[in-house]
Design a protein around this motif. Structure first.
Motif, PDB file in Angstrom:
ATOM      1  N   ASP A 188       0.827  -1.205   0.000  1.00 33.46           N
ATOM      2  CA  ASP A 188       0.000   0.000   0.000  1.00 33.46           C
ATOM      3  C   ASP A 188       0.861   1.255   0.000  1.00 33.46           C
ATOM      4  OD1 ASP A 188      -2.309  -1.541   0.025  1.00 33.46           O
ATOM      5  OD2 ASP A 188      -2.518  -1.480   2.208  1.00 33.46           O
ATOM      6  N   VAL A 189       1.958   1.233   0.767  1.00 33.91           N
ATOM      7  CA  VAL A 189       2.879   2.376   0.806  1.00 33.91           C
ATOM      8  C   VAL A 189       3.442   2.649  -0.586  1.00 33.91           C
ATOM      9  CG1 VAL A 189       5.130   3.191   1.624  1.00 33.91           C
ATOM     10  CG2 VAL A 189       3.541   2.117   3.228  1.00 33.91           C
ATOM     11  N   LEU A 190       3.833   1.591  -1.284  1.00 37.10           N
ATOM     12  CA  LEU A 190       4.498   1.753  -2.577  1.00 37.10           C
ATOM     13  C   LEU A 190       3.568   2.328  -3.647  1.00 37.10           C
ATOM     14  CD1 LEU A 190       6.853  -1.352  -2.790  1.00 37.10           C
ATOM     15  CD2 LEU A 190       7.241   0.904  -1.804  1.00 37.10           C
ATOM     16  N   ASP A 191       2.290   2.363  -3.372  1.00 33.79           N
ATOM     17  CA  ASP A 191       1.371   3.044  -4.288  1.00 33.79           C
ATOM     18  C   ASP A 191       1.707   4.531  -4.367  1.00 33.79           C
ATOM     19  OD1 ASP A 191      -0.989   2.650  -6.023  1.00 33.79           O
ATOM     20  OD2 ASP A 191      -1.926   4.086  -4.665  1.00 33.79           O
ATOM     21  N   LEU A 192       2.314   5.065  -3.306  1.00 36.23           N
ATOM     22  CA  LEU A 192       2.776   6.452  -3.309  1.00 36.23           C
ATOM     23  C   LEU A 192       3.698   6.717  -4.485  1.00 36.23           C
ATOM     24  CD1 LEU A 192       3.447   9.238  -1.817  1.00 36.23           C
ATOM     25  CD2 LEU A 192       5.369   7.990  -0.838  1.00 36.23           C
ATOM     26  N   ASN A 230       8.591  -3.217  -8.735  1.00 32.27           N
ATOM     27  CA  ASN A 230       9.545  -3.037  -9.820  1.00 32.27           C
ATOM     28  C   ASN A 230       9.112  -3.775 -11.081  1.00 32.27           C
ATOM     29  OD1 ASN A 230      11.260  -1.372  -8.354  1.00 32.27           O
ATOM     30  ND2 ASN A 230      12.539  -3.056  -7.651  1.00 32.27           N
ATOM     31  N   GLN A 231       8.536  -4.959 -10.906  1.00 29.78           N
ATOM     32  CA  GLN A 231       8.090  -5.728 -12.065  1.00 29.78           C
ATOM     33  C   GLN A 231       6.907  -5.060 -12.770  1.00 29.78           C
ATOM     34  OE1 GLN A 231       7.320  -9.795 -10.894  1.00 29.78           O
ATOM     35  NE2 GLN A 231       9.343 -10.028  -9.973  1.00 29.78           N
ATOM     36  N   ALA A 232       6.086  -4.366 -11.998  1.00 33.17           N
ATOM     37  CA  ALA A 232       4.871  -3.763 -12.556  1.00 33.17           C
ATOM     38  C   ALA A 232       5.111  -2.381 -13.164  1.00 33.17           C
ATOM     39  CB  ALA A 232       3.794  -3.663 -11.475  1.00 33.17           C
ATOM     40  N   GLN A 233       6.220  -1.720 -12.788  1.00 34.02           N
ATOM     41  CA  GLN A 233       6.464  -0.350 -13.227  1.00 34.02           C
ATOM     42  C   GLN A 233       7.592  -0.299 -14.260  1.00 34.02           C
ATOM     43  OE1 GLN A 233       4.396   2.136 -12.103  1.00 34.02           O
ATOM     44  NE2 GLN A 233       3.396   0.406 -11.085  1.00 34.02           N
ATOM     45  N   MET A 235       8.729   2.695 -15.582  1.00 34.15           N
ATOM     46  CA  MET A 235       9.475   3.950 -15.467  1.00 34.15           C
ATOM     47  C   MET A 235       9.766   4.344 -14.028  1.00 34.15           C
ATOM     48  SD  MET A 235      10.017   4.752 -18.573  1.00 34.15           S
ATOM     49  CE  MET A 235      10.538   6.460 -18.564  1.00 34.15           C
ATOM     50  N   ARG A 236       9.558   3.432 -13.101  1.00 34.55           N
ATOM     51  CA  ARG A 236       9.875   3.684 -11.698  1.00 34.55           C
ATOM     52  C   ARG A 236      10.632   2.465 -11.173  1.00 34.55           C
ATOM     53  NH1 ARG A 236       6.028   7.829 -10.112  1.00 34.55           N
ATOM     54  NH2 ARG A 236       5.782   9.005 -12.052  1.00 34.55           N
ATOM     55  N   GLN A 237      11.687   2.698 -10.417  1.00 34.49           N
ATOM     56  CA  GLN A 237      12.499   1.575  -9.942  1.00 34.49           C
ATOM     57  C   GLN A 237      13.031   1.847  -8.542  1.00 34.49           C
ATOM     58  OE1 GLN A 237      12.895  -1.169 -11.748  1.00 34.49           O
ATOM     59  NE2 GLN A 237      14.333  -2.291 -10.502  1.00 34.49           N
ATOM     60  N   LEU A 238      12.771   0.909  -7.638  1.00 26.66           N
ATOM     61  CA  LEU A 238      13.354   0.937  -6.294  1.00 26.66           C
ATOM     62  C   LEU A 238      14.508  -0.050  -6.284  1.00 26.66           C
ATOM     63  CD1 LEU A 238      10.309   0.993  -3.860  1.00 26.66           C
ATOM     64  CD2 LEU A 238      12.357   2.386  -3.584  1.00 26.66           C
ATOM     65  N   SER A 239      15.718   0.444  -6.080  1.00 29.72           N
ATOM     66  CA  SER A 239      16.859  -0.463  -6.154  1.00 29.72           C
ATOM     67  C   SER A 239      17.915  -0.122  -5.120  1.00 29.72           C
ATOM     68  CB  SER A 239      17.487  -0.430  -7.552  1.00 29.72           C
ATOM     69  OG  SER A 239      17.978   0.859  -7.844  1.00 29.72           O
ATOM     70  N   TYR A 240      18.650  -1.161  -4.728  1.00 29.55           N
ATOM     71  CA  TYR A 240      19.779  -0.969  -3.828  1.00 29.55           C
ATOM     72  C   TYR A 240      20.997  -0.611  -4.659  1.00 29.55           C
ATOM     73  CZ  TYR A 240      23.525  -1.955  -0.539  1.00 29.55           C
ATOM     74  OH  TYR A 240      24.641  -1.841   0.252  1.00 29.55           O
ATOM     75  N   HIS A 241      21.634   0.503  -4.321  1.00 27.77           N
ATOM     76  CA  HIS A 241      22.811   0.953  -5.063  1.00 27.77           C
ATOM     77  C   HIS A 241      24.022   0.117  -4.639  1.00 27.77           C
ATOM     78  CE1 HIS A 241      25.665   3.284  -7.139  1.00 27.77           C
ATOM     79  NE2 HIS A 241      25.998   4.094  -6.165  1.00 27.77           N
ATOM     80  N   ARG A 242      24.524  -0.686  -5.542  1.00 25.10           N
ATOM     81  CA  ARG A 242      25.565  -1.666  -5.216  1.00 25.10           C
ATOM     82  C   ARG A 242      26.842  -1.023  -4.673  1.00 25.10           C
ATOM     83  NH1 ARG A 242      23.111  -3.675  -9.859  1.00 25.10           N
ATOM     84  NH2 ARG A 242      22.324  -5.823  -9.714  1.00 25.10           N
ATOM     85  N   PHE A 243      27.102   0.211  -5.028  1.00 20.64           N
ATOM     86  CA  PHE A 243      28.356   0.843  -4.625  1.00 20.64           C
ATOM     87  C   PHE A 243      28.175   1.852  -3.488  1.00 20.64           C
ATOM     88  CE2 PHE A 243      28.812  -0.617  -8.959  1.00 20.64           C
ATOM     89  CZ  PHE A 243      30.006  -1.326  -8.897  1.00 20.64           C
ATOM     90  N   PHE A 244      26.957   1.937  -2.964  1.00 18.30           N
ATOM     91  CA  PHE A 244      26.714   2.880  -1.868  1.00 18.30           C
ATOM     92  C   PHE A 244      27.584   2.556  -0.662  1.00 18.30           C
ATOM     93  CE2 PHE A 244      24.103   4.061   1.936  1.00 18.30           C
ATOM     94  CZ  PHE A 244      24.272   5.435   1.814  1.00 18.30           C
ATOM     95  N   GLU A 245      27.705   1.283  -0.348  1.00 18.34           N
ATOM     96  CA  GLU A 245      28.524   0.850   0.787  1.00 18.34           C
ATOM     97  C   GLU A 245      29.958   1.347   0.651  1.00 18.34           C
ATOM     98  OE1 GLU A 245      30.161  -3.402   2.562  1.00 18.34           O
ATOM     99  OE2 GLU A 245      28.239  -3.340   1.515  1.00 18.34           O
ATOM    100  N   ASN A 246      30.504   1.299  -0.560  1.00 20.18           N
ATOM    101  CA  ASN A 246      31.881   1.737  -0.777  1.00 20.18           C
ATOM    102  C   ASN A 246      32.046   3.244  -0.641  1.00 20.18           C
ATOM    103  OD1 ASN A 246      32.492  -0.904  -1.350  1.00 20.18           O
ATOM    104  ND2 ASN A 246      32.365  -0.664  -3.558  1.00 20.18           N
TER     105      ASN A 246
END
Length: 297
Positions: A188-192, A230-233, A235-246
């Motif tokens: 429900d939140v992700l509908d935002l 993510n599968q349904a959208q 033009m919108r993507q929620l993703s973990y940035h692989r290099f954020f930790e670095n």
């Protein structure tokens, strides 16, 4: 300072210190002591010296991005307020961020006000949560946050559409903290995130609180909701940035792996083909040409 000392008196806080902080290089912890005493707010955010560093990082970077885009205001949301510790932390951090950047931060919290609703099925992790968990002391919390944040009461599913219609494009959403525990509530939140593109910053920071426990996986809870979104959208993507930790000085903190990037691919900024700037030129140490900063003598 008194609040910090109170936090350090809690066993859970010391577990975090030993497991997430003291496992980092010794010299970084020594430098952090000096930053804690003498450093600026921005430096303390860089060294994870602000309580709930995910809030500090998210708000500061959202404000910086908003300012760069010409906005004076930015909106921050928390889903799952409970007794309000997170919301009150957002208020405290927002005050410091505004002093640092000049950007005003509008804070909204969403909660039933009555604790956790009935779980849907195994996807809502009933092994962890019970109906009525995390109730709120409304009167006391409202008294503390009066004029500093707004709480929207009721089920997210019933409230989110109305809220989407009220978001000002002059104060786009820049940071969202999701702490609703259930798959069904997270969905429900992700509908935002289906709202009009310009009601968000082109890159919006999203903190996913409930993904670190052993039973959480991509078939249940927040991670399942994210996967389905993510599968349904297209033009919108929620993703973990692989290099954020670095990119962080301290890399072992759990929150670093809980911060996601919301990419608004249909945002006008991400489709502009012309930029009002000089052409980028790459240096080459093996060639001599005007403007080359790395050429050998």
């Amino acid at each position: 300072m008194s609040f910090l000392l109170k936090r350090l008196s809690q066993k859970n806080s010391w577990n975090k210190v030993f497991k997430q902080r003291l496992t980092e290089p010794f010299h970084l912890n020594i430098i952090a002591v000096f930053v804690f005493i003498f450093g600026s707010f921005r430096k303390k955010v860089a060294y994870d010296l602000v309580i709930r560093p995910q809030h500090a990082f998210g708000l500061l970077n959202a404000a910086d991005q908003a300012k760069l885009r010409g906005f004076n205001d930015v909106t921050v949301l928390e889903f799952g307020v409970a007794n309000g510790a997170g919301l009150m932390n957002l208020i405290a951090v927002a005050d410091k961020v505004t002093k640092e950047t000049g950007v005003n931060i509008h804070i909204y919290g969403f909660d039933t006000g009555e604790g956790m609703p009935e779980p849907l099925d195994y996807r809502d992790h009933p092994e962890y949560y019970n109906t009525g968990d995390f109730p709120m002391n409304k009167a006391l919390l409202e008294e503390k946050i009066k004029g500093k944040a707004t709480i929207i009461y009721g089920s997210i599913k019933e409230k989110i559409d109305e809220f989407k219609s009220t978001i000002s494009e002059k104060a786009p959403i820049g940071f969202v903290a999701i702490d609703v525990d259930y798959y069904s509530s997270t969905k429900d939140v992700l509908d935002l995130f289906k709202a009009k593109a310009t009601t968000f910053l082109p890159l919006t920071y999203v903190y996913m609180d409930d993904i670190f426990m052993p039973h959480h996986n991509e078939k249940c809870g927040e991670l399942l909701a994210v996967s389905e979104f993510n599968q349904a959208q297209s033009m919108r993507q929620l993703s973990y940035h692989r290099f954020f930790e670095n990119q962080r000085i301290f890399k072992n903190a759990n929150w670093v792996k809980q911060l996601y990037y919301f990419h608004v691919l249909d945002h006008p900024y991400r489709s502009e083909l012309k930029r009002d700037r000089k052409t980028y030129v790459l240096d080459n140490p093996y060639l001599k040409f005007e403007g080359n900063k790395k050429q050998f003598d």
